[in-house]
Design an enzyme around this catalytic site. Sequence first.
Site, PDB file in Angstrom:
ATOM      1  N   ASP A  23       0.806  -1.224   0.000  1.00 57.86           N
ATOM      2  CA  ASP A  23       0.000   0.000   0.000  1.00 57.86           C
ATOM      3  C   ASP A  23       0.837   1.272   0.000  1.00 57.86           C
ATOM      4  OD1 ASP A  23      -2.127  -1.776   0.174  1.00 57.86           O
ATOM      5  OD2 ASP A  23      -2.157  -1.675   2.363  1.00 57.86           O
TER       6      ASP A  23
ATOM      7  N   GLN B 258       1.897  -6.405  -3.372  1.00 62.32           N
ATOM      8  CA  GLN B 258       2.457  -6.571  -2.024  1.00 62.32           C
ATOM      9  C   GLN B 258       3.810  -5.834  -1.974  1.00 62.32           C
ATOM     10  OE1 GLN B 258       1.114  -9.670  -3.642  1.00 62.32           O
ATOM     11  NE2 GLN B 258      -0.696  -8.695  -2.887  1.00 62.32           N
TER      12      GLN B 258
ATOM     13  N   GLY C  98      -4.503  -4.386  -3.717  1.00 64.48           N
ATOM     14  CA  GLY C  98      -5.496  -3.316  -3.812  1.00 64.48           C
ATOM     15  C   GLY C  98      -4.734  -2.087  -4.266  1.00 64.48           C
ATOM     16  N   HIS C  99      -4.740  -1.829  -5.578  1.00 67.98           N
ATOM     17  CA  HIS C  99      -3.968  -0.712  -6.121  1.00 67.98           C
ATOM     18  C   HIS C  99      -4.930   0.412  -6.517  1.00 67.98           C
ATOM     19  CE1 HIS C  99      -0.408  -3.593  -7.228  1.00 67.98           C
ATOM     20  NE2 HIS C  99      -0.702  -3.570  -5.950  1.00 67.98           N
TER      21      HIS C  99
END
Length: 424
Positions: free
Chosen positions: A13, A225, A40-41
């Site tokens: 993140d 990640q 989650g980009h």
Amino acid sequence: MNMDIVLGLQWGDEGKGKFIDLISEDYDITARFNGGSNAGHSIERNGKKITLKMIPSGIFMKEVQNVIGTGTVLDPVSFKKEILNVKQFDETLQPEKNLIISKKAHFVLPTYKLLDVFMEESPAYTTIGTTKNGIAQAYSNKILRQNVRIGDMYSPDFKERVERILERDYQFLTDAGMELPSLESICEEFFDAVEFLKQFDCTETELFLNKALKNKQTVLAEGSQAALLDIDHGTYPYVTSSSTTASGACSGLGISPKKIGEIFGIAKAYCTRVGNGIFPTELFDELGDEIRIKGNEFGSNTGRPRRTGWLDLPALRYAVMINGVTQLVLTKADVLSGLKSVAVCTHYEWADGTIETNAGTLPENAQPIFKWLAGWEADFSVIKDASALPDALKDFLSFLETELEIPVGYLSTGPGREQILKMK
Ligand code: GDP
Ligand code: IMO
Ligand code: MG
């Protein structure tokens, strides 16, 4: 031509999606090499935000070819939802035209997600704090050589092979007392999503990528990640199950290490972590909460609050070292704006006085030693030039360059696409 790589240097993140969305316009191809729907980009375009999980972050560039590479694991049910979501976000997009998938990437089967939930909740297993996307279960079945790959969906015995695995897992979970949807409904949803997947070109992406490089096309590898979540080099067992590093990009895409160009390492000006595991610089006070709120530090994938803490230089040095990072992309310095001073952990110290300045497996019993630097304050929404940055932030960046021995190539100044300064 070389392949450049974008990698997270902390616990994920860091802002990889935003950076890739921006620089992918300079490349012909963007390729995801690891992980699956656990990523989650986030990307902000025209004031609207979308979070990509499996789809490469170059998808909004219509001229960019996007690749889901061999080192990834793909959940067709989640992928179908994501494609429909992307099309809703921008109705002019046609992902089936500029997204190809490796035949050798592995499937995430529906029971893997159920097993992930079961293992997270059962006292018989270590609770990792996963995203519950069945990632470890897909990679472990791959290593066991019991899994099915994307290219297998064209085989006449595909349905039979999948059903055998689903029945096996279903029986195990039923015996363990887990409440489950019916096996028929699980199968129906899965095979329906597999039919949807068939409209995409599923091919030998290694051949495609190597041919492209030979023809002088440019390739950007997108990491998901980050270094400290790497299966080998991260804070095991609280890691993900894939190779998140530069060498993971080579094996995940089938590209020789000799073909690597720039390696962009993304780091926040502080640290965050979602899930369990060691975090020596973690803040447990009001400041930690303040950073969480101001930085909107809630998981892009699961919505969980992210743990927050000061920048950890020993961990960052390690991440720079194992990846061979050529330039740093620093994000979220704007979130710290207004603080009188900011801390950076420069090294760890043990009771006997020995110190550690480079540490991927962070020491449990050592003290993080902090250096306090002057804070900065600015309206980052109006800064369009690096020379307009506050002096204290310029000093902070110089400090990082000296400590990490790499240049700060970019400074991200906010979540928006245009909020970035090229420093070098
Ligand atoms: P990724 O997984 O590395 O792509 O990062 P995420 O998208 O999960 O999380 C990064 C979050 O920070 C997203 O909400 C971004 O919109 C946001 N973001 C990225 N860069 C910056 C920045 O420089 N400043 C601020 N305030 N937000 C940023
Ligand atoms: P991006 O690409 C942050 C974390 C999970 C958990 C551990 C294992 O957006 O940076 P998994 O579901 O992979 O088995 O979970 O890894 N994790 C992430 N944390 N960002 C991510 O991806 C993550 N992907 C997995 O929270 O601690
Ligand atoms: Mg993320």
